[in-house]
Design a protein around this motif. Structure first.
Motif, short mmCIF file in Angstrom:
data_model
loop_
_atom_site.label_atom_id
_atom_site.label_comp_id
_atom_site.label_asym_id
_atom_site.label_seq_id
_atom_site.Cartn_x
_atom_site.Cartn_y
_atom_site.Cartn_z
N LEU A 294 -17.14 6.47 -14.19
CA LEU A 294 -16.12 6.58 -13.23
C LEU A 294 -15.44 7.97 -13.24
O LEU A 294 -15.18 8.55 -12.31
N GLU A 295 -15.06 8.30 -14.62
CA GLU A 295 -14.28 9.64 -14.68
C GLU A 295 -15.31 10.82 -14.27
O GLU A 295 -14.53 11.72 -13.73
N LEU B 127 -7.31 7.02 -13.09
CA LEU B 127 -8.31 6.01 -13.85
C LEU B 127 -7.51 5.50 -15.23
O LEU B 127 -7.92 4.33 -15.24
N ARG C 131 -2.63 14.51 -10.41
CA ARG C 131 -3.49 14.72 -11.59
C ARG C 131 -3.69 16.32 -11.77
O ARG C 131 -4.72 16.60 -11.00
N LEU D 163 -11.32 5.74 -7.38
CA LEU D 163 -12.37 6.65 -6.88
C LEU D 163 -12.43 6.55 -5.23
O LEU D 163 -12.61 7.80 -4.42
N LYS E 139 -11.34 13.75 -24.38
CA LYS E 139 -10.63 12.59 -24.23
C LYS E 139 -11.52 11.22 -24.86
O LYS E 139 -12.75 11.31 -24.72
N ALA F 198 0.70 -1.15 0.06
CA ALA F 198 0.00 0.14 0.05
C ALA F 198 0.89 1.29 -0.21
O ALA F 198 0.73 2.10 -0.71
N ARG G 202 -8.46 7.21 -4.03
CA ARG G 202 -7.81 8.20 -4.76
C ARG G 202 -6.22 8.22 -5.03
O ARG G 202 -5.67 9.11 -4.81
N TRP G 203 -5.70 7.14 -5.22
CA TRP G 203 -4.43 6.66 -5.02
C TRP G 203 -3.84 6.88 -6.51
O TRP G 203 -2.57 7.19 -6.94
N ILE H 17 4.02 5.75 -5.44
CA ILE H 17 3.85 6.06 -6.70
C ILE H 17 3.11 6.92 -7.13
O ILE H 17 3.09 7.92 -7.98
N ALA H 18 1.72 6.86 -6.57
CA ALA H 18 0.70 7.87 -6.73
C ALA H 18 0.96 9.23 -6.28
O ALA H 18 0.58 10.03 -7.37
N ILE I 208 -17.45 10.56 -11.91
CA ILE I 208 -17.56 10.41 -10.57
C ILE I 208 -16.01 11.13 -9.98
O ILE I 208 -16.36 11.62 -9.00
N GLU I 209 -15.13 10.85 -10.33
CA GLU I 209 -13.81 10.94 -10.03
C GLU I 209 -13.41 12.50 -10.17
O GLU I 209 -12.79 13.24 -9.48
N VAL J 203 -16.01 3.33 -17.53
CA VAL J 203 -14.99 4.22 -17.14
C VAL J 203 -15.40 5.56 -17.46
O VAL J 203 -15.06 6.26 -16.56
N LEU K 39 -0.27 1.18 -13.25
CA LEU K 39 -0.16 -0.14 -12.13
C LEU K 39 -1.71 -0.86 -12.43
O LEU K 39 -1.48 -1.91 -12.26
N VAL L 171 2.23 1.81 -3.39
CA VAL L 171 1.06 2.38 -4.52
C VAL L 171 1.07 3.71 -4.12
O VAL L 171 1.09 4.64 -5.17
N ALA L 172 0.69 3.95 -2.79
CA ALA L 172 0.59 5.55 -2.39
C ALA L 172 1.92 6.27 -2.98
O ALA L 172 1.75 7.35 -3.49
N THR M 236 2.81 11.45 -8.87
CA THR M 236 2.22 11.85 -10.42
C THR M 236 0.58 12.58 -10.04
O THR M 236 -0.29 12.05 -10.42
N ALA N 97 2.24 5.26 -12.05
CA ALA N 97 1.14 5.31 -11.53
C ALA N 97 -0.12 4.98 -12.67
O ALA N 97 -1.00 4.19 -12.39
#
Lengths: 525, 306
Positions: free
Chosen positions: A235-236, B164, A33, B157, A225, A21, B160-161, A27-28, A238-239, A232, B174, A24-25, A31, B171
């Motif tokens: 989902l985009e 999408l 957004r 979502l 896009k 975890a 939020r890591w 890596i995230a 919602i995000e 998806v 993954l 992953v965090a 980058t 990132a």
């Protein structure tokens, strides 16, 4: 002892998960957004096929090009044409239409748009060497002249009432060569935006045309896009990555999206028309009007719209939606009535007790929605004794089948119908493929006479009367079974204000929306 | 050894011709036409004829096939009908993205499968075995099209890591890699487990244990290497599955690789592009299998190339 070992193993596993975890965090975090202020993202399901409006035919291309280019006229909500680049236009005799251009309109490169650009655009489409797919739509345009910088005269090969529609072609600057490659950036247009990048299957980026007035707080940049997967796209939204999606979110997801506080859903009447067409040439049974009517009575449109489509459509009585100036409500309708359907089939010689009617083939393009619709139709028709064989194909095969008449019934969709002259293209007996869209080879001399008269009738009311009769015959004869007019469903971030859907699904409102925070503001993790 | 690899490399030629021929035949046999797809129904018949001539589609099919093979021999895959650019250049632009995704998927599969397979195989019937094989069954059963969105919901979502969709840094890679690699991880884990279970009963493991090594140490030092040969074989064979999985994964994650390119090219009947993409996939499969044979020799000294 054993318990201690299990505990140790569990602790080890938990430790490994924690490390994963953290990785992953980490890596995230590297980058973020970041979306620059003033930028909005709109998701499209398909990539534009061409960025040059002389060569583009797909819906995705239209959505993007409408924001870059302008045309002499544009369709109003009623389907009638009003001036866009043309300040005014008038008929000169039966075969000429004259457009007077606005002064001071500039392309995004700063050059003034004049009649020379308009003439060049049309001439290049008509040039057989360039193989423009738009050439067929201009088949009645005999010549185009530019007597001065701000006047365009179009001459048709015969009296042609729907000539104003010819002016709906988007204009490019004179001397624009055809695109050497399909991913070429669009030429300058006189619309609110200009294209700055295009990567096929990935994205199209537009920026404001500096010569087109823009409201304060309106988006400076639009990123289209390409997201092919419908889940998806939802989902985009919602995000918050995507700010707007129109007519490409599955209806069953809408209730869930409606609960998200950052999103709003706008539903408005649309003109997209879903129908089932019959092939009169392929299967003689379908030439029997009683059979076609039985099929029309056997479809419970209300149930399909309410359940499958979550109420995002209106039951249709014909091609033209009620908003169209030529729409007539005085036509036969076919409410769900399986008993009547069975009775008609019995009269036609296909009683349910004697196995009804077998081996009717319905073809459609493979999409989840179409598959559900076909399955529902299959069940409904089975209930009245018709065995429907459903054939789902990817687009190219499906399209080939429809052009070759390789179907009994076909489920299709018309979008962007403005002038009722479209009836000529779909129901006149001369307009069978490859000349027109009469794919079912429907033929009725009275229909032909009315459609051809309407093309040379210039009086507005007389034309309306002719098309009212056309709609009556179409509803009586049933070359198409009308299903519904699809609503426009826009899901957008609440920070986008002032978006008004066009009946034909155009995204032109993106030019006039305004942004309130936080959309377009920095979005970090 | 050099002779062996020279023969294997030479065998690529008939494979390439076979794949190219099959693809050419299939794409030309299925209904659909690139000219109608591009010009639409309302195109004038003269325009359709003109474009068919310009693209060489009005020539007899055998002549088209001959021209295609001649181009292939010269390293020319032709010009894309839709993109109007050389197919080889388009594939060269998109191929790294697919390769990156496939390599990452494979890495995820190995990183997950090796420990899980070992845990399961070192104590069959134990809690670790049941848990690992439970994962394996779930991993094989869950389709990409379902797993991808599930991972998006969790990591993009809820937590939020991760982003999408799209291609960018690590990132972005993954989630598609996990989606692509999970099924393969499950298959490899099961294979390693079976292999280790068989090896546990071998004389040389019993000997090692009788000389004082713990069962686990004997399995790690002596058993694992032997078991890995079957895993390596499977890795080579599963490359096809991984590449076909990449097609779906690229669509879900809007990943700009040749899988997505191929799907779009099929829809538009862009014959040269379809042929080029399929050939690229086939050659990847062939080359990976050749590399698999090289790895055999490194893992198992008994393997000799002749």
């Amino acid at each position: 002892m054993k318990l201690q070992k299990v505990t140790t193993n569990l602790l080890r596993a938990a430790g490994a998960l924690r490390i994963a975890a953290v990785c992953v965090a980490f890596i995230a975090c590297g980058t973020p957004r970041a979306i620059p202020p003033g930028t909005i993202q709109v998701d499209l399901e398909d990539t534009p096929t061409s960025t040059d409006p002389r060569f583009s035919t797909s819906a995705a291309s239209s959505r993007v090009n409408e924001l870059i280019f302008s045309s002499l006229v544009r369709p109003a909500g009623s389907g009638a044409f009003v001036g866009q680049l043309a300040e005014s236009f008038e008929r000169r005799g039966d075969t000429q239409i004259v457009f007077h251009l606005r002064h001071g309109v500039r392309f995004s490169d700063g050059k003034e748009l004049t009649a020379g650009d308009v003439k060049y655009t049309f001439d290049s489409i008509l040039d057989p060497k360039l193989n423009s797919p738009k050439r067929g739509a201009l088949q009645h345009l005999k010549s185009i002249d530019a007597p001065d910088l701000y006047t365009i005269v179009m001459t048709t090969d015969r009296p042609y009432a729907p000539a104003a529609e010819l002016g709906s072609q988007a204009i490019v600057p004179a001397a624009t060569p055809p695109p050497a490659i399909s991913e070429q950036i669009a030429p300058p247009g006189a619309g609110p935006f200009r294209m700055v990048s295009f990567s096929r299957d990935e994205s199209v980026v537009l920026e404001r045309n500096p010569y087109f007035p823009a409201a304060p707080n309106s988006p400076q940049k639009i990123v289209f896009k390409i997201v092919p997967d419908p889940t998806v796209r939802a989902l985009e939204l919602i995000e918050g990555v995507c700010d707007l999606s129109e007519n490409n979110i599955q209806p069953e997801v809408l209730p869930s999206l409606a609960t998200k506080p950052q999103l709003s859903i706008i539903k408005s009447a649309g003109t997209g028309y879903r129908y089932i067409a019959f092939n009169f040439r392929h299967d003689p049974r379908l030439r029997d009007l009683r059979v076609r009517r039985a099929i029309a009575y056997s479809i419970d449109r209300r149930a399909i719209v309410n359940s499958m489509m979550r109420g995002t459509a209106r039951i249709a009585s014909g091609l033209l939606a009620p908003e169209n100036w030529a729409y007539s409500a005085d036509v036969s309708t076919y409410p769900y009535d399986p008993a009547k359907a069975r009775e008609l089939l019995e009269q036609a010689g296909y009683p349910v007790l004697k196995n009804g009617m077998r081996n009717l083939r319905l073809v459609f393009k493979t999409t989840p929605e179409q598959l559900r619709l076909a399955t529902a139709l299959q069940a409904m028709l089975k209930d009245v004794g018709i065995e429907l064989d459903i054939r789902s194909n990817e687009f190219a095969t499906f399209y080939d089948d429809t052009l070759r008449g390789n179907f009994d019934l076909v489920s299709m969709y018309w979008v962007g119908v403005n002038d009722p002259n479209h009836y000529y293209m779909i129901f006149d007996s001369k307009m069978t493929p490859p000349r027109g869209y009469n794919r079912g080879y429907y033929s009725n001399p009275e229909m032909d006479r009315l459609l051809e008269s309407a093309q040379i009738t210039f009086d507005f009311d007389d034309r309306r009367k002719l098309y009212a009769r056309v709609q009556q015959i179409a509803a009586d004869d049933l070359p198409y079974v009308s299903l519904w007019w699809q609503d426009n469903v826009v899901v957008l971030n609440r920070s986008l204000q002032g978006f008004v859907p066009y009946p034909n699904g155009s995204l032109k409102s993106l030019a006039t929306v305004t942004l309130t925070s936080p959309a377009g503001a920095e979005q970090a993790n | 050894m050099i002779g062996y690899f020279a023969r294997r490399l030479a065998a690529i030629v008939p494979v390439a011709i076979g794949v190219a021929t099959l693809t050419f035949l299939i794409i030309h046999i299925v209904p659909g036409d690139p000219v109608t797809a591009m010009l639409g129904e309302s195109a004038a018949p003269a325009d359709i004829v003109g474009m068919r001539h310009r693209l060489g589609l009005d020539r007899p099919i055998l002549v088209q096939y001959g021209a295609f093979l001649k181009g292939l021999a010269e390293g020319d895959l032709g010009q894309s009908i839709v993109y109007r650019r050389p197919v080889s250049r388009i594939i060269a632009e998109r191929y790294p993205a697919t390769l990156e995704l496939a390599a990452a998927g494979m890495l995820v599969a190995l990183v997950v499968a090796l420990p899980l397979g070992f845990i399961a195989g070192s104590r069959p019937g134990g809690a670790g075995d049941i848990a690992s094989m439970g994962f394996a069954i779930a991993g094989i059963s869950i389709p990409h099209i379902y797993l991808g969105p599930l991972l998006m919901i969790l990591f993009s979502l809820d937590l939020r890591w991760l982003p999408l969709t799209g291609r960018g840094g690590l990132a972005h890679l993954l989630l598609p890699a996990i989606t692509l690699g999970t099924a393969l991880a499950a298959i490899l884990a099961r294979m390693l487990r079976q292999s280790l279970v068989a090896v546990r009963e071998s004389d040389y493991i019993r000997t090692a244990v009788s000389k004082g090594l713990t069962a686990r140490a004997a399995l790690i030092r002596h058993g694992l290497r032997n078991s890995l040969t079957s895993v390596v074989t499977l890795v080579g064979l599963q490359i096809g599955g991984l590449l076909s999985g990449a097609l779906i994964t690229e669509v879900i994650f809007s990943w700009p690789g040749i899988g997505r390119l191929l799907i779009s090219a099929i829809g538009l009947r862009d014959y040269p592009l379809v042929e080029g993409c399929v050939l690229a996939f086939a050659m990847t499969y062939v080359v990976v299998n050749l590399l698999t044979d090289v790895v055999y020799g490194l893992i198992d000294p008994r393997v000799r190339y002749a």
